[in-house]
Design a protein around this motif. Structure first.
Motif, PDB file in Angstrom:
ATOM      1  N   ALA A  14       0.835  -1.353   0.067  1.00  0.00           N
ATOM      2  CA  ALA A  14       0.018   0.055  -0.131  1.00  0.00           C
ATOM      3  C   ALA A  14       0.888   1.305  -0.044  1.00  0.00           C
ATOM      4  O   ALA A  14       0.301   2.404  -0.329  1.00  0.00           O
ATOM      5  N   ARG A  37      -8.924  -3.694  -3.092  1.00  0.00           N
ATOM      6  CA  ARG A  37      -7.807  -3.240  -2.162  1.00  0.00           C
ATOM      7  C   ARG A  37      -8.592  -2.814  -0.871  1.00  0.00           C
ATOM      8  O   ARG A  37      -8.961  -1.790  -1.044  1.00  0.00           O
ATOM      9  N   PRO A  91      -5.995   2.541  -0.168  1.00  0.00           N
ATOM     10  CA  PRO A  91      -6.643   1.246  -0.279  1.00  0.00           C
ATOM     11  C   PRO A  91      -8.110   1.841  -1.051  1.00  0.00           C
ATOM     12  O   PRO A  91      -8.317   3.075  -0.912  1.00  0.00           O
TER      13      PRO A  91
END
Length: 452
Positions: A14, A37, A91
C-alpha cells in the motif's frame, strides 16, 4: 482464504508507487477478477483478528466470485493522507474517524455515494446525527457510517468492592463520581478517578465532560466557518471538578500524562477506579491490555443542565479517484462487510459466529448508527454468540437510549483538542491555575485556528 502473511505483505504494498499498484491491478484483470484493496487492521493486530477477517473474506468471495479481496494493513492519519491520495497508494476502501470527515468533505477528497446509499434502501434508517457526519454542504452523502460509540463511565468492579461500594449501583451524577473516587482512593490507595491529558485525548475528554454539563464548544455559522465557545460555565465546571478531585480529595493518583493507550493500561491493571472513554473500549481492554472481564463495569456518563453524551465513530469511504467498476465493487464490499450485519439476520449471525470462533468480542456496547428498533432486533439475532459480560454493562445499555448524542466539534478538531490538553494538564499540575484566564486564552487560540 488468504493468510495474514498475504495481508501484511499487502500492507507494505500500500505504500508503493502508483505504477506498482497499476501493475497489480492489471494482473488481477488478467485473472478475470477485479482486485479490490481494502483496509483491514492497523499494524500490530493480533492473529485472531486476521483469522476472523480471512473467514469473512472467504464468505464474500464465494458470493462475489468476480472480486478478489486484498486486505491491507492500514491506519488512516491526516499527515499522510494527501500524499497517499496523490500517489494512488490508498486502499480502495478505508475508514476515517468522524472528527476528520468534514475536512475531507471540504477538500473534495471522498467519493460521492449518494445514489448507491439510496439504492441500497437504508438511507432513512441512519441516526440523523450520525448521517450528518458524512453529508457534505451540497447535501450529498460521501460515506457509510459503519460504527459509532458514545462515551461512557468505565469502572473497576474489583476496586469498587474493595472500597465497600456496590459495583451494581455505579454513580449517576458527577458529585457521586467524586464521592466514589475519594472513597476508592482512601480505601485502596489507587486512583479513584483518572483522565487522559495528552496527545489530544485530554481535550477530547474535557469536551466529554463539558458537553455532559450542557456546553456548546463551537458554533457553526452556516457558511463554512465556526466560532469557538470553549470559554463557558460548563467547561469551567468540568475543569474545577478535576481540580477538586486532584487537589482537595487527592483521589487521582500521581500520573498526569495519560493518553488513550496508557490510561487503558493502568485501568486494566487495576490502578484506576473510574475514567471516561468510548463505550467500545472493552475489546481493547481485554484483548490488548489483559483486563480480567469480571473486573469491568460500564455505565452512562452523568448528564446535568441539559447536557448531552459526546459520541464518535468512523465511516467507510473510498478515494474519489477510483474508476466506476472499482467503486461498484467497493460499495458491494462495504454493504456486505459493514452494513448487512446491522440489517440482515443471516449476515449478523454469520459475522458474530466468525468473530466468536476467532475469540473476538461479540456484543460490545456501541452507539447504534441505525434506528433503535433495528439495533435491538439485531441484538436478538446474535444473542447466542455474545461473549462479553453484558450484565456488568446494564447501566450503559439501559440508559444510553435516554441520552441525547452530540457530535464532536467540526472545525480544526484535533488541533483544538491539543490546545485543550493544556487546560487539563494545567489544573492537574498547578494547584493555583487560573482557570478563567486559561479558558479565555484557549478560546482566542482556538478561534485563530478556525480563522485560518
Amino acid at each position: 482464504m488468504k493468510s495474514s502473511r498475504r495481508i501484511a505483505i499487502a500492507g507494505l504494498a500500500a505504500l508503493a508507487m502508483a505504477g506498482s499498484l497499476a501493475a497489480c491491478s492489471q494482473a488481477a484483470e488478467d485473472d478475470g477478477k477485479l482486485e479490490l484493496r481494502v483496509a483491514t487492521f492497523p499494524p500490530g493486530a493480533d492473529q485472531a483478528a486476521y483469522d476472523a477477517f480471512a473467514e469473512q473474506e472467504k464468505q464474500f468471495e464465494e458470493a462475489n466470485p468476480d472480486i478478489d479481496i486484498v486486505g491491507l494493513e492500514y491506519e488512516w492519519t491526516a499527515p499522510t493522507f494527501a500524499a497517499q491520495l496523490a500517489g494512488g497508494s490508498l486502499p480502495d476502501v478505508f475508514t476515517v474517524p468522524f472528527t476528520d470527515s468534514k475536512t475531507l468533505l471540504e477538500n473534495d477528497q471522498l467519493m460521492d455515494v449518494t445514489d448507491e446509499v439510496k439504492e441500497l434502501g437504508y438511507a432513512d434508517k441512519f441516526n440523523p446525527i450520525i448521517l450528518e457526519e458524512v453529508t457534505g454542504s451540497d447535501g450529498a452523502i460521501y460515506g457509510f457510517p459503519r460504527q459509532a460509540y458514545a462515551n461512557g463511565l468505565h469502572y473497576n468492579r474489583d476496586l469498587f468492592e474493595q472500597a465497600g461500594l456496590d459495583p451494581d449501583s455505579p454513580p449517576t451524577t458527577w458529585e457521586e463520581v467524586r464521592e466514589a473516587a475519594k472513597t476508592i482512593a482512601e480505601k485502596t490507595g489507587k486512583a479513584g478517578y483518572a483522565t487522559m491529558t495528552s496527545g489530544n485525548t485530554g481535550g477530547w475528554q474535557l469536551s466529554v465532560q463539558a458537553v455532559s454539563r450542557g456546553a456548546t464548544l463551537q458554533e457553526d455559522n452556516g457558511d463554512g466557518t465556526y466560532t469557538s465557545t470553549i470559554d463557558n460555565d460548563a467547561t469551567k465546571a468540568a475543569l474545577e471538578f478535576l481540580h477538586d478531585l486532584r487537589w482537595e480529595d487527592d483521589s487521582m493518583g500521581a500520573t498526569f500524562d495519560l493518553d488513550w493507550g496508557s490510561i487503558n493500561q493502568e485501568f486494566a491493571a487495576g490502578n484506576i477506579g473510574m475514567y471516561t472513554t468510548g463505550s467500545d473500549v472493552y475489546t481493547a481492554l481485554v484483548r490488548d491490555f489483559g483486563m480480567a472481564p469480571d473486573n469491568y463495569g460500564l455505565t452512562v456518563i452523568p448528564l446535568e443542565d441539559g447536557g448531552k453524551v459526546l459520541g464518535g465513530g468512523d465511516i467507510a469511504v473510498m478515494p474519489p479517484t477510483i474508476d466506476d467498476a472499482t467503486k461498484a465493487a467497493a460499495v458491494k464490499w462495504i454493504d456486505w462487510y459493514y452494513m448487512q450485519k446491522l440489517l440482515n439476520e443471516d449476515a449478523a449471525v454469520a459475522d458474530a459466529k466468525a468473530l466468536s470462533e476467532s475469540d473476538q468480542a461479540v456484543g460490545t456496547p456501541l452507539l447504534p448508527v441505525l434506528d433503535q428498533e433495528t439495533y435491538l432486533e439485531s441484538q436478538e439475532w446474535i444473542k447466542d454468540y455474545v461473549n462479553v459480560p453484558l450484565d456488568q454493562m446494564t447501566g450503559f445499555t439501559e440508559g444510553i437510549f435516554e441520552q441525547t448524542p452530540a457530535g464532536e466539534i467540526k472545525g480544526q478538531t484535533q488541533p483544538i483538542y491539543a490546545l485543550m490538553d493544556n487546560l487539563v494538564q494545567a489544573v492537574l499540575t498547578d494547584q493555583n491555575a487560573d482557570v478563567d484566564a486559561l479558558l479565555a486564552q484557549v478560546d482566542v487560540d482556538a478561534q485563530a485556528l478556525l480563522d485560518e
